[in-house]
Design a protein around this motif. Sequence first.
Motif, short mmCIF file in Angstrom:
data_model
loop_
_atom_site.label_atom_id
_atom_site.label_comp_id
_atom_site.label_asym_id
_atom_site.label_seq_id
_atom_site.Cartn_x
_atom_site.Cartn_y
_atom_site.Cartn_z
N GLN A 1 8.81 4.16 -17.37
CA GLN A 1 8.42 3.13 -18.32
C GLN A 1 8.86 3.64 -19.69
N LEU A 2 10.00 3.20 -20.14
CA LEU A 2 10.71 3.88 -21.22
C LEU A 2 9.98 3.87 -22.55
N LYS B 1 -9.38 11.80 -11.14
CA LYS B 1 -10.22 11.98 -9.95
C LYS B 1 -9.44 12.56 -8.77
N VAL B 2 -8.12 12.68 -8.92
CA VAL B 2 -7.27 13.18 -7.84
C VAL B 2 -6.97 14.65 -8.06
N ASN B 3 -7.00 15.41 -6.97
CA ASN B 3 -6.85 16.87 -7.05
C ASN B 3 -5.57 17.33 -7.73
N HIS B 4 -4.47 16.63 -7.48
CA HIS B 4 -3.17 17.19 -7.85
C HIS B 4 -2.17 16.07 -8.12
N ALA B 5 -1.24 16.36 -9.03
CA ALA B 5 -0.13 15.42 -9.27
C ALA B 5 1.08 16.18 -9.78
N ALA C 1 0.83 -1.20 0.00
CA ALA C 1 0.00 0.00 0.00
C ALA C 1 0.87 1.25 0.00
N PHE C 2 0.32 2.32 -0.54
CA PHE C 2 0.99 3.62 -0.60
C PHE C 2 0.06 4.69 -0.06
N LEU C 3 0.59 5.53 0.80
CA LEU C 3 -0.14 6.70 1.28
C LEU C 3 0.48 7.92 0.60
N THR C 4 -0.35 8.75 -0.02
CA THR C 4 0.18 9.86 -0.81
C THR C 4 -0.80 11.04 -0.87
N PRO C 5 -0.28 12.27 -1.00
CA PRO C 5 -1.17 13.42 -1.17
C PRO C 5 -1.52 13.66 -2.63
N GLU C 6 -0.88 12.93 -3.56
CA GLU C 6 -1.11 13.18 -4.99
C GLU C 6 -0.90 11.92 -5.80
N TYR C 7 -1.51 11.91 -6.99
CA TYR C 7 -1.39 10.77 -7.89
C TYR C 7 -1.89 11.21 -9.26
N THR D 1 3.84 11.41 -9.76
CA THR D 1 4.29 10.73 -10.98
C THR D 1 5.18 9.54 -10.65
N SER D 2 6.10 9.73 -9.71
CA SER D 2 7.01 8.63 -9.35
C SER D 2 6.25 7.47 -8.72
N ILE D 3 5.26 7.77 -7.87
CA ILE D 3 4.45 6.70 -7.27
C ILE D 3 3.60 6.03 -8.34
N GLY D 4 3.05 6.81 -9.26
CA GLY D 4 2.26 6.24 -10.34
C GLY D 4 3.07 5.27 -11.19
N ASN D 5 4.28 5.65 -11.54
CA ASN D 5 5.14 4.77 -12.34
C ASN D 5 5.42 3.46 -11.61
N LEU D 6 5.71 3.58 -10.30
CA LEU D 6 6.06 2.39 -9.51
C LEU D 6 4.86 1.47 -9.31
#
Length: 382
Positions: free
Chosen positions: A180-181, A14-18, A4-10, A23-28
């Motif tokens: 993701q190259l 539907k998410v307020n901000h990224a 699991a990941f806890l984050t203020p952005e993604y 971006t780094s969490i999204g890639n991972l």
Amino acid sequence: MKIAFLTPEYPHPKVNHAAGLGTSIGNLTKALVRHGHAVYVFVYGQKQTEDFVEEGIHFYLITDKDFAFAKWYNYRKYIQNEVQNIISQEQIQLLEVPDWTGISAFMKFSVPVVMRFHGSDTYFCHLEQRSQKLKNKWFETLAVRGAQAYIAPTNFAGELSKMLFNIKNKPIKTIHYGLQLEGFTNTHPEMYTPYSILYLGTLIRKKGVLELPEIFKKVRQEYPQATLKLIGSDASDIQTGNHSTWSLLKEGFSEEDLNDVHYLGKLPYDAIQNHIQDAQACVFPTYAETLGMVTIEAMAMQKPVVNSNIGWAKELMEDGQSGYLVHPKDHGVYAEKIKALFNSKSKCLEMGKAARAYVEDHFDMEKQVTKNVEFYKKLIKP
């Protein structure tokens, strides 16, 4: 594994901000799913509570809540309870939290907690040599102490965070952010708008944007046809209290230079890639990063980059080969590196090719996800 990941952005509609953290969490997270792991993402501070599954990732949006007293404590406990309930229901094995604002301070979980050093307020205040609010340092210190282990995107960020928070006898692992190259390709690197410079990132003092007017002025003394394009969100300026860094930035350009400066604001990801392809050179004169996602994205698209030479940046490229490293205050040297690229198309293509190769060696997500999984496994209870 169930992670699991806890984050203020993604990066999700539907998410307020990224930004870079999201971006780094999204890639991972996407890479972890591709490798067969179950992933749960908790995004706090949202407009509404909602849960859904998309691309194999379980999302839980946690609404921002007001409390009559001590929101700084009660909202954290509210997040804790929401997350812990899902941890128990889904038998999640590990939770990753960010260092920013010390959101995990006061939280207790039934699984190991690993903190990733995306860049704390403590870290950035140290790099920018500005004072920090005591409560922010307190929250972040408590959060750091509550983690069992740490991941840093660069050795520099890990060592500095270790010193600032006095971390002892806990593992700190350097694992670069990954790309993701196949999502960053440039089939015709020889095609670009000549004498065009691109800056990507938030318009904020710590990113070094206020150095750009003087750098651009020096470039245009030799190349009056040069243009500068800026893409990213505008931000208020802590030092002056101005609500807009862009308005401060405009004041730094001469009227003539400003005619060839184009601020496009925040753009969708796909549009940004088109602008990267179109640029002859990308510039990142930043003072404070832990790594800098936009830098490696530009490098992946075979763009020659003139980057800051501070700490973390020395882990992003080889100076003079896969990019140039220059201190943001060295306006003359910074301009000379840009002019060297303008003066030689072959140099641009050669450096861009080397930049792509460096990213493939150091920031390929398929390699980085394996390193993350190996580290997670060492922390998970048998």
